[in-house]
Design a protein around this motif. Structure first.
Motif, PDB file in Angstrom:
ATOM      1  N   LEU A 218       0.831  -1.208   0.000  1.00  0.00           N
ATOM      2  CA  LEU A 218       0.000   0.000   0.000  1.00  0.00           C
ATOM      3  C   LEU A 218       0.860   1.249   0.000  1.00  0.00           C
ATOM      4  O   LEU A 218       0.353   2.362   0.091  1.00  0.00           O
ATOM      5  N   GLN A 219       2.203   1.063  -0.062  1.00  0.00           N
ATOM      6  CA  GLN A 219       3.102   2.209   0.123  1.00  0.00           C
ATOM      7  C   GLN A 219       3.893   2.553  -1.139  1.00  0.00           C
ATOM      8  O   GLN A 219       4.824   3.343  -1.056  1.00  0.00           O
ATOM      9  N   ASN A 220       3.554   1.939  -2.257  1.00  0.00           N
ATOM     10  CA  ASN A 220       4.348   2.150  -3.487  1.00  0.00           C
ATOM     11  C   ASN A 220       5.833   1.909  -3.245  1.00  0.00           C
ATOM     12  O   ASN A 220       6.683   2.675  -3.709  1.00  0.00           O
ATOM     13  N   ARG A 221       6.129   0.869  -2.521  1.00  0.00           N
ATOM     14  CA  ARG A 221       7.531   0.575  -2.246  1.00  0.00           C
ATOM     15  C   ARG A 221       8.164  -0.183  -3.399  1.00  0.00           C
ATOM     16  O   ARG A 221       7.472  -0.883  -4.143  1.00  0.00           O
ATOM     17  N   GLY A 222       9.476  -0.104  -3.484  1.00  0.00           N
ATOM     18  CA  GLY A 222      10.220  -0.906  -4.441  1.00  0.00           C
ATOM     19  C   GLY A 222      10.199  -2.369  -4.015  1.00  0.00           C
ATOM     20  O   GLY A 222       9.803  -2.693  -2.889  1.00  0.00           O
ATOM     21  N   ILE A 223      10.622  -3.258  -4.912  1.00  0.00           N
ATOM     22  CA  ILE A 223      10.501  -4.687  -4.659  1.00  0.00           C
ATOM     23  C   ILE A 223      11.334  -5.129  -3.448  1.00  0.00           C
ATOM     24  O   ILE A 223      10.893  -5.946  -2.630  1.00  0.00           O
ATOM     25  N   GLY A 224      12.520  -4.562  -3.284  1.00  0.00           N
ATOM     26  CA  GLY A 224      13.375  -4.929  -2.141  1.00  0.00           C
ATOM     27  C   GLY A 224      12.713  -4.561  -0.823  1.00  0.00           C
ATOM     28  O   GLY A 224      12.648  -5.375   0.115  1.00  0.00           O
TER      29      GLY A 224
END
Lengths: 417, 417
Positions: B351-357
């Motif tokens: 839900l945070q638009n984080r990168g895959i790592g």
């Protein structure tokens, strides 16, 4: 209670399916917490008291401030966002009426640290799916506090005045709105824009288009509109498309900041809002602010709504069978039957040393479908008499057969239930 | 919360199997109710306050008085006995310590109008089976308030003095008992009888025999002993035989009258009583008196006891799978996978638009067993990448196969749970 438990379980199961974890906070908190965060309107209605140590305490009027306090004490080190749900009672000293009680139950969720539109979309879709799962007819309205606030801010209108204007916009009375706008000496241009925004109608995307034209040139306000645009896409991914856009939603609590939403059930009368939520901030608890998002469902109103809409939840009899010792000398045998029966379904036995007639009349009043009679003949033949309380039929049979018969009836209830 | 819910469900299910129905009463009542009925010791510790109308209110310190009040307002016309259970919070202003909290939870049952030994036996056996179902080691003690009371009454000792003597007998300190008996000027004969009764040891029937000899000639006291004799038979029918008889149990609440019982968990320290109950009367609420019986289990202490005794309840991960959009452009596809997954098990999405790592590290912290990755290759081939977070293995496969694999793993948790 059985109906309430069933509805609560449905809500819980949906939250669990989405990775939310249940939380319970204390029934009372320091009064200060609510004075700080829950908004003036609520603080008026708080049940407050002092403990023996002279501390000012309050029965919680709502759950979001307590959960933020709990977060700040206990959960700070957890990876964000933290997804929680709760089912808890709240207290407000208001005039009791249908759908408004002094002690009332709320079911809600919070995504702590959920500062994105993705998080907003998730909680809206969860609220929507809970109400759908219950087969409720409802209207979902979505808005964005930032649109009006940014517009007023761009005119240097102070926060108190912003609050007042927004709360009037929420009331859907254009004349009152005009009066208030005049009283704050708002420029004619902004006044016209506000009144136009107030009157917008149509599908969500249409409203966004029209609002975009009204607000042309005001970059920060347009940014809020594009938030709504993206939110509509995200909701679509969740399968949520049946809602209206309402730029006038103000919400009652001071801590809301961005996307907000409310759900209404037609036919519930004056207290027809069953759900409200949106994104909020509690900067007191976390340095540099801490955006979160969530909603609360008014559980008692949901139960009222289900009743009004005829969504009767089938309730089972409290027991499937009642064991009847024909006289006291058969109690020991009857108890053996009771213990066997309870392995398969809810069952009871006489506790009052009543005669057989009084027992049967008690069973009828309890609407228990079967009686199992144990007397001389039954003990001698090592069988039981199974009486169907509806038809009055009574048959001598093996205990095993009686239990199987009742068990299969019990399963039917489970399916209908 | 998951462990607490699981334990609560076990308790509820046992009550439901026996035909008890759940009841919830308001969190606060009129202060008067508790002043009248809950005993001095408790009234001292009540959280009290006035509402805006100046009414004296109190957070409930226990549940039996509220349930009797509720009966008198709402349930009077129902066929008796009425079998209820509750799971509710109570409040007492005491020094907090392990096993004693200012807000604490009680699970309990009441048989309203259950004035027979049969009813007493039923609630004792229900308390016993709840504690057994939880695999708890515990000691069950059963007594009868009438034995000592009738003996003192036959000597015209006043009720206040009776209360005092009984509360000292409860403390198991023979020297203190002697002092108190002397202070009330009890005859030597009765004093000797009381001290002998106080010191009785052995199996329940042995104690009854010995007590019968000590009390020879006192008909009303012997009647109470024969109640205990019959109760032992009835408990045997329920399969309850592992308990001790203790004629010195006094219980803390003023409303108890006849059979009483308590359960203790060794190793819990000073607060080791986890259950208490017995038969009681509230003549205020019903003309001519109204005998009932019930018990309350200290829920928080049960949770402490389970922890101490190593009865760890297996907890599931909050979600079985976490959907990872490799970049934002794959969110729409990822959401389709999420919605499909949630039909079969708890699942979440970034839900945070984080990168895959960052997403994978978040999943690890949450201890979610599987990640489902959606990126360019997956979308092109209409497949998903299933990553086992424990082994690190990652395989491209049909969504259907990934879901089936996770589903079967989820079922394992369900069985262990």
């Amino acid at each position: 209670m059985e109906e309430r438990n069933k509805v609560k379980e449905k809500m819980k199961n949906l939250c669990t399916r989405c990775g939310y974890q249940e939380v319970k906070t204390p029934t009372f908190e320091k009064l200060k917490l609510f004075k700080l965060k829950s908004g003036e309107e609520i603080v008026e209605d708080i049940y407050k008291f002092e403990d023996k140590g002279g501390r000012g305490l309050a029965l919680r009027p709502e759950l979001t401030a307590p959960i933020m306090r709990f977060y700040s004490n206990e959960l700070k080190s957890r990876t964000k966002p933290i997804k929680l749900f709760y089912f808890s009672n709240c207290f407000r000293y208001e005039q009791p009426q249908k759908g408004r009680y002094r002690e009332f139950w709320q079911f809600g969720t919070e995504i702590l640290g959920g500062k994105t539109l993705e998080a907003d979309a998730e909680v809206i879709s969860l609220a929507d799916s809970i109400l759908r799962e219950l087969n409720l007819e409802f209207d979902l309205k979505i808005g964005h506090l930032g649109v009006i606030r940014e517009l007023l801010k761009s005119e240097d209108i102070e926060e108190d005045a912003q609050d007042k204007i927004m709360s009037v916009m929420d009331k859907e009375d254009v004349e009152e709105l005009k009066t208030v706008l005049n009283s704050y000496g708002i420029t004619k241009e902004i006044k016209n824009k506000l009144i136009k925004l107030f009157g917008l109608e149509g599908e969500p995307r249409e409203i966004l288009d029209k609002a975009g034209k009204i607000l042309e040139g005001n970059k920060s306000v347009l940014g809020r509109l594009s938030d709504l645009d993206k939110l509509i896409d995200l909701l679509d991914y969740y399968g949520v498309s049946d809602f209206s856009l309402d730029l006038g939603i103000a919400r009652g609590l001071d801590y809301y900041t961005g996307i907000v939403f409310e759900a209404f059930v037609p036919g519930l009368g004056a207290q027809n809002q069953v759900c409200g939520g949106g994104s909020y901030e509690f900067p007191e608890f976390v340095e540099g602010g801490f955006k979160s998002t969530g909603f609360a469902i008014g559980f008692d109103r949901i139960m009222d709504a289900l009743e009004i809409q005829g969504e009767k939840i089938q309730s089972r009899p409290r027991s499937m069978a009642y064991i009847v010792p024909v006289s006291e000398e058969f109690r020991e045998e009857s108890m053996k039957v009771l213990r066997e029966a309870r392995k398969s379904f809810p069952a009871e036995i006489d506790l009052q040393n009543r005669g057989i007639g009084a027992q049967l009349s008690h069973i009828n009043k309890l609407e228990i479908p079967y009686a199992i009679l144990i007397g001389e003949e039954e003990v001698k033949k090592d069988k039981v008499s199974l009486k169907d309380m509806k038809t009055g039929d009574q048959d001598l049979m093996e205990l095993k057969d009686a239990i199987n018969k009742i068990k299969s009836k019990y399963k039917e209830y489970d399916i209908r239930y």
